[in-house]
Each structure stands twice: as C-alpha cells, then as structure tokens.
Design a protein around this motif. Structure first.
Motif, PDB file in Angstrom:
ATOM      1  N   THR A 109       0.795  -1.215   0.000  1.00 48.81           N
ATOM      2  CA  THR A 109       0.000   0.000   0.000  1.00 48.81           C
ATOM      3  C   THR A 109       0.836   1.278   0.000  1.00 48.81           C
ATOM      4  O   THR A 109       1.860   1.362   0.671  1.00 48.81           O
ATOM      5  CB  THR A 109      -0.910   0.024   1.225  1.00 48.81           C
ATOM      6  OG1 THR A 109      -0.162  -0.438   2.368  1.00 48.81           O
ATOM      7  CG2 THR A 109      -2.110  -0.891   1.034  1.00 48.81           C
ATOM      8  N   ALA A 110       0.323   2.285  -0.706  1.00 47.63           N
ATOM      9  CA  ALA A 110       0.944   3.612  -0.696  1.00 47.63           C
ATOM     10  C   ALA A 110       0.337   4.482   0.393  1.00 47.63           C
ATOM     11  O   ALA A 110       0.965   5.424   0.867  1.00 47.63           O
ATOM     12  CB  ALA A 110       0.769   4.285  -2.057  1.00 47.63           C
ATOM     13  N   THR A 111      -0.896   4.155   0.797  1.00 47.05           N
ATOM     14  CA  THR A 111      -1.603   4.945   1.805  1.00 47.05           C
ATOM     15  C   THR A 111      -2.175   4.018   2.880  1.00 47.05           C
ATOM     16  O   THR A 111      -2.224   2.804   2.714  1.00 47.05           O
ATOM     17  CB  THR A 111      -2.760   5.736   1.172  1.00 47.05           C
ATOM     18  OG1 THR A 111      -3.672   4.812   0.555  1.00 47.05           O
ATOM     19  CG2 THR A 111      -2.241   6.709   0.114  1.00 47.05           C
ATOM     20  N   GLY A 112      -2.597   4.645   3.966  1.00 42.85           N
ATOM     21  CA  GLY A 112      -3.207   3.878   5.057  1.00 42.85           C
ATOM     22  C   GLY A 112      -2.212   3.166   5.945  1.00 42.85           C
ATOM     23  O   GLY A 112      -2.597   2.306   6.749  1.00 42.85           O
ATOM     24  N   ASN A 113      -0.945   3.533   5.848  1.00 41.94           N
ATOM     25  CA  ASN A 113       0.089   2.867   6.636  1.00 41.94           C
ATOM     26  C   ASN A 113       0.243   3.556   7.993  1.00 41.94           C
ATOM     27  O   ASN A 113       1.296   4.076   8.340  1.00 41.94           O
ATOM     28  CB  ASN A 113       1.409   2.861   5.862  1.00 41.94           C
ATOM     29  CG  ASN A 113       1.270   2.238   4.487  1.00 41.94           C
ATOM     30  OD1 ASN A 113       0.728   1.143   4.357  1.00 41.94           O
ATOM     31  ND2 ASN A 113       1.742   2.931   3.464  1.00 41.94           N
ATOM     32  N   GLU A 114      -0.844   3.550   8.758  1.00 44.45           N
ATOM     33  CA  GLU A 114      -0.863   4.163  10.085  1.00 44.45           C
ATOM     34  C   GLU A 114      -1.860   3.400  10.954  1.00 44.45           C
ATOM     35  O   GLU A 114      -2.629   2.585  10.463  1.00 44.45           O
ATOM     36  CB  GLU A 114      -1.187   5.666  10.010  1.00 44.45           C
ATOM     37  CG  GLU A 114      -2.103   6.095   8.883  1.00 44.45           C
ATOM     38  CD  GLU A 114      -3.541   5.662   9.046  1.00 44.45           C
ATOM     39  OE1 GLU A 114      -3.974   5.438  10.197  1.00 44.45           O
ATOM     40  OE2 GLU A 114      -4.234   5.536   8.041  1.00 44.45           O
ATOM     41  N   MET A 115      -1.825   3.656  12.249  1.00 48.15           N
ATOM     42  CA  MET A 115      -2.528   2.810  13.202  1.00 48.15           C
ATOM     43  C   MET A 115      -4.044   2.820  13.054  1.00 48.15           C
ATOM     44  O   MET A 115      -4.694   1.790  13.278  1.00 48.15           O
ATOM     45  CB  MET A 115      -2.146   3.186  14.635  1.00 48.15           C
ATOM     46  CG  MET A 115      -0.789   2.663  15.059  1.00 48.15           C
ATOM     47  SD  MET A 115      -0.767   0.840  15.156  1.00 48.15           S
ATOM     48  CE  MET A 115       1.012   0.558  15.231  1.00 48.15           C
ATOM     49  N   ASP A 116      -4.635   3.953  12.693  1.00 46.73           N
ATOM     50  CA  ASP A 116      -6.090   3.982  12.536  1.00 46.73           C
ATOM     51  C   ASP A 116      -6.531   2.994  11.466  1.00 46.73           C
ATOM     52  O   ASP A 116      -7.504   2.252  11.644  1.00 46.73           O
ATOM     53  CB  ASP A 116      -6.577   5.386  12.178  1.00 46.73           C
ATOM     54  CG  ASP A 116      -6.533   6.347  13.356  1.00 46.73           C
ATOM     55  OD1 ASP A 116      -6.366   5.890  14.502  1.00 46.73           O
ATOM     56  OD2 ASP A 116      -6.666   7.568  13.127  1.00 46.73           O
ATOM     57  N   THR A 117      -5.812   2.966  10.360  1.00 44.57           N
ATOM     58  CA  THR A 117      -6.177   2.066   9.262  1.00 44.57           C
ATOM     59  C   THR A 117      -5.804   0.630   9.591  1.00 44.57           C
ATOM     60  O   THR A 117      -6.542  -0.305   9.248  1.00 44.57           O
ATOM     61  CB  THR A 117      -5.509   2.505   7.951  1.00 44.57           C
ATOM     62  OG1 THR A 117      -5.834   3.877   7.707  1.00 44.57           O
ATOM     63  CG2 THR A 117      -6.009   1.675   6.778  1.00 44.57           C
ATOM     64  N   TYR A 118      -4.668   0.429  10.250  1.00 43.82           N
ATOM     65  CA  TYR A 118      -4.313  -0.928  10.673  1.00 43.82           C
ATOM     66  C   TYR A 118      -5.430  -1.527  11.533  1.00 43.82           C
ATOM     67  O   TYR A 118      -5.839  -2.679  11.350  1.00 43.82           O
ATOM     68  CB  TYR A 118      -3.021  -0.934  11.494  1.00 43.82           C
ATOM     69  CG  TYR A 118      -1.762  -0.511  10.781  1.00 43.82           C
ATOM     70  CD1 TYR A 118      -1.652  -0.533   9.390  1.00 43.82           C
ATOM     71  CD2 TYR A 118      -0.643  -0.088  11.510  1.00 43.82           C
ATOM     72  CE1 TYR A 118      -0.479  -0.147   8.757  1.00 43.82           C
ATOM     73  CE2 TYR A 118       0.529   0.288  10.882  1.00 43.82           C
ATOM     74  CZ  TYR A 118       0.608   0.270   9.511  1.00 43.82           C
ATOM     75  OH  TYR A 118       1.772   0.655   8.886  1.00 43.82           O
TER      76      TYR A 118
END
Length: 319
Positions: A109-118
């Motif tokens: 992924t290029a985006t969403g690489n943060e805890m909310d999305t995880y």
C-alpha cells in the motif's frame, strides 16, 4: 561408443534404477512414519479479504476452538508466528495471523500505513471471520495494533489481549515522554531503509533484535535469514511509513479504554523497545493489566525463547 549402461542422453541406467529405488524407499518410509493430520484440510485456510479501500489482506486461519489472533511486528509478516501457531493449534485453539497492509503477502500500500487504518483492517478481518471471544496477541508494532484495535472492537469480539515487547504507550521522546527514544533514532531507520533496505534487514536481526550482539549469544543464521526474507517481501513505502506509526502513535487513551484482561510481557534486555519506557507504563494504564518481565531476554524472545513464552501465554489463556 556409449557405455552399455548409458542411454542416448548420457544418463546411466544404473543411476535411473538407483534413483527409482531411492524414491520408492522414501515413499515407503514416509507412508510408514507419517501420522495422519490432526486437523482436516478444511480447517487449514490461507486466504485474503479485500478491505473497503481495495487493499488485500492475507491471513492464515487454522483449526477450531477459541480463536487466537497474532499481530506481527515491523517489518515482518504472519510467518513470524510460526512457532506459536503450531503450538496453540496442537492445544486445540483456532489460530489466525494476518500480514499487515504493506507487509508480507498483503497489498504493498501507498496509503493507510498508520494505526487507525491498521486497526480498521483488523475490524474488517474480525467481522469477516466472525471472531467472538478471541484472544489478540501482538508483538512490537503488533502490540500497538492490538491496543488500537481492542479499544475499538465490537462488544463480544475480544476476551483477552497480550502485548509482547510492545511499543505502547508511546516510543518517541518528547516533553510528555522524556524517557522515550529520540526522534533521531527513527530518522536513522528511515534513512537506512531508503538507502539500502536489504542491508538494514540484515543488520537488525543480526544485532539487537534477537540479542545476537550480546556476548555468548547463541546465533541462528536461519532466524536471521528468515527475518530478512519476511522483511523483503513487504513494500518499501509501507515499511517507511510504518516507522512513524510505531514510534509516534500515542496509545495512552487506547490502554485506558481496554476493559479485558491484558498480559504485558517484556524482555528486560530489549534493545528495540526499551522496557523502562514501555511495559511498566502500559500495565499501569490498563484496567486489568498484568506485567511479566524476563531478565536477560531480547526483543525477539517469542523466537529465541519460544518454550518459555508459549508456556506463559497458555497459562494466561487458561486463567
């Protein structure tokens, strides 16, 4: 003229016969010694789900019984839990492990690489698998993911949680967290990843991750190579972004919200997530937290001391 024992291709008939005999012998031996699988193939699943933003999340789902969900560290994959998956499968649990987005076999992924999305990805996975009364176990970055998810989980989804060498409450040093790790350390990780990710992923497991840099350490080249293999399968951009996610996310409010029993396990010689600024602080913030520390053990103690960790996990699960 060709030897009488050789055919036109130059392969000796004697070699062919010996090879066939060897295969037959191996087949007979395997048939005699192989035990029937304890779990039907129908209960040994490997598949993907597609999240709302189109990301494919790879997961393993083995066995039946109470589910245990394993959350891996950076920059690894579900494979980092092989030992625990096999152990708890044999104890009658349903064991599940996923590759975080950008890691392993999931979408790079290029985006969403943060805890909310995880955490949102785990919510979708739990719903897809209809997980109820599950135990969530997270190591390192995966421990942060567990805290972030469990604080947001639907009622009845989670029974217990475990944080192993985990990043909460927050890693980076600041005025509010004076005992944290300076931002320059994480900047160094980012610079090294961008310059030569392959070398970085040799240096970390060879050195501090498993404590192989300590005098008298029993070094396993296989463990080092497996760490490198898992890391290199994932996406460079996602791994780069994840450094910020695991080091700068503040999990304080998550820990306060969690109302299920949580076991906090940490090696006292953890060189990746120093114990003084992590486990004891997390245990104090949790409503039902239990702290268990391990003198001399490293960050990767689930691998180096799996027998010890598995036994303590099993005791907690049964308590």
């Amino acid at each position: 003229m060709a030897n009488a024992d050789n055919d036109a291709s130059g392969v000796g008939r004697r070699d062919v016969l010996l090879g066939a005999a060897s295969v037959t012998a191996l087949s007979v031996t395997g048939a005699a010694s192989a035990a029937p699988p304890k779990t039907p193939n129908a209960d040994m699943k490997m598949a993907t789900i597609t999240t709302k933003d189109g990301t494919q999340i790879f997961y393993k789902d083995w066995g039946t019984g109470q589910p245990i969900v394993f959350h891996h560290g950076w920059p690894l994959s579900a494979d980092d839990w092989d030992n625990q998956m096999l152990f708890f499968l044999s104890k009658g649990y349903r064991v599940i492990a996923h590759d975080r987005r950008g890691h392993g076999r999931s979408t790079q992924t290029a985006t969403g690489n943060e805890m909310d999305t995880y955490a949102a990805d785990v919510i979708e996975l739990a719903k897809h698998l209809d997980l109820k009364n599950a135990i969530h176990v997270g190591h390192s970055t995966g421990g942060g993911e567990v805290a972030h998810y469990v604080a947001r989980a639907e009622k009845g989804r989670v029974a217990k949680a475990v944080l192993v060498g985990a990043v909460p409450p927050i890693m980076v040093k600041s005025e509010k967290n004076p005992g944290g790790t300076p931002i320059e350390v994480f900047d160094g990780f980012r610079a090294a990843l961008a310059a030569n990710r392959a070398q970085l992923y040799i240096d970390i497991p060879t050195g501090p991750f498993y404590g192989f840099n300590r005098p008298g350490a029993k070094i396993s080249q296989g463990v080092i190579d497996n760490w490198w293999r898992q890391g290199m399968i994932g996406g460079a951009k996602a791994h780069y972004d994840c450094i910020k996610a695991f080091s700068e996310t503040d999990f304080t409010e998550d820990l306060k919200k969690i109302d299920v029993p949580v076991l906090v396990m940490h090696g006292e010689d953890d060189q990746i997530v120093p114990i003084a600024d992590s486990a004891p602080l997390s245990a104090k913030l949790l409503k039902k937290g239990t702290l268990k520390t391990y003198p001399g053990l490293p960050h990767g103690m689930c691998t180096t001391h799996a027998d010890v960790i598995n036994a303590d996990l099993l005791a907690f699960f049964k308590s």
